[in-house]
Design a protein around this motif. Sequence first.
Motif, mmCIF file in Angstrom:
data_model
loop_
_atom_site.group_PDB
_atom_site.id
_atom_site.type_symbol
_atom_site.label_atom_id
_atom_site.label_comp_id
_atom_site.label_asym_id
_atom_site.label_seq_id
_atom_site.Cartn_x
_atom_site.Cartn_y
_atom_site.Cartn_z
ATOM 1 N N LYS A 44 -1.958 13.612 -11.002
ATOM 2 C CA LYS A 44 -0.712 12.885 -11.244
ATOM 3 C C LYS A 44 -0.249 12.182 -9.967
ATOM 4 O O LYS A 44 0.161 11.011 -10.008
ATOM 5 N N GLY A 45 -0.328 12.868 -8.840
ATOM 6 C CA GLY A 45 0.063 12.267 -7.568
ATOM 7 C C GLY A 45 -0.761 11.034 -7.246
ATOM 8 O O GLY A 45 -0.226 10.015 -6.811
ATOM 9 N N ARG A 46 -2.075 11.094 -7.499
ATOM 10 C CA ARG A 46 -2.958 9.966 -7.225
ATOM 11 C C ARG A 46 -2.618 8.776 -8.124
ATOM 12 O O ARG A 46 -2.502 7.647 -7.657
ATOM 13 N N GLU A 50 -1.201 5.162 -6.954
ATOM 14 C CA GLU A 50 -1.884 3.907 -7.282
ATOM 15 C C GLU A 50 -0.903 2.910 -7.892
ATOM 16 O O GLU A 50 -0.938 1.722 -7.595
ATOM 17 N N GLY A 51 -0.029 3.401 -8.752
ATOM 18 C CA GLY A 51 0.975 2.535 -9.353
ATOM 19 C C GLY A 51 1.934 1.978 -8.329
ATOM 20 O O GLY A 51 2.273 0.784 -8.349
ATOM 21 N N MET A 52 2.362 2.818 -7.398
ATOM 22 C CA MET A 52 3.291 2.355 -6.360
ATOM 23 C C MET A 52 2.628 1.364 -5.416
ATOM 24 O O MET A 52 3.283 0.482 -4.868
ATOM 25 N N ALA A 53 1.317 1.504 -5.230
ATOM 26 C CA ALA A 53 0.601 0.604 -4.326
ATOM 27 C C ALA A 53 0.548 -0.822 -4.851
ATOM 28 O O ALA A 53 0.300 -1.755 -4.090
ATOM 29 N N ASN A 78 6.800 13.007 2.275
ATOM 30 C CA ASN A 78 6.066 12.445 1.141
ATOM 31 C C ASN A 78 5.635 11.019 1.478
ATOM 32 O O ASN A 78 6.166 10.404 2.400
ATOM 33 N N PRO A 79 4.688 10.484 0.706
ATOM 34 C CA PRO A 79 4.257 9.107 0.944
ATOM 35 C C PRO A 79 5.082 8.054 0.194
ATOM 36 O O PRO A 79 4.817 6.865 0.310
#
Length: 194
Positions: A44-46, A50-53, A78-79
């Motif tokens: 889920k984090g990945r 990816e969506g935020m990128a 957090n990133p």
Amino acid sequence: MRTITVTNNVTLDGVMQAPGGAEEDRRDDFKYGGWAVPYNDAVKGRVMAEGMAKRGALLFGRRTYEHFFKVWPGRTDNPFTEVLDNTQKYVASRTLQEPLPWKNSTLLCGDAAETVATLKQEPGVDLVVLGSGELIRSLMRRNLIDRFILIIHPLVLGTGRRLFADDGSAFAKFRLTDSVPTTTGAIIATYDLA
């Protein structure tokens, strides 16, 4: 023309209220806040990273904007904070006033669906709605949503505010374009307007 994508956590019975914590949304004496947290995993984090990128602009209703502003700015664990701080944020509200407290935030005044329909026609990056159930329903009534990315959790709450409320929203057909199972049993499903 910009596209509008809704990204949300939902239960099997469609509840989207307060997935991240008890303090998030206590309306109607909702007592299951934080229900999505036990289902977080690396998958889920990945997918969310990816969506935020993709660097679209964010579109919020007032409640979600105020909650995100309380939680994210200034965090270093957090990133996501840096991305959220530096992303353009549009806020649909009839009660907030400018200047908005979170940098890169623009207030959309007036009827939310009308204002977002105009924004959608303007050139620029695509728009992503996080949370913001009332805003989503108003956009659905105008057929403004192009895609849903739903993190569907293997959980039934039986109560709570639902993503697809029985409120006369417009009929719409979507097609599954991607699905990613997580290690916790949640499924991240992407549905594009058919």
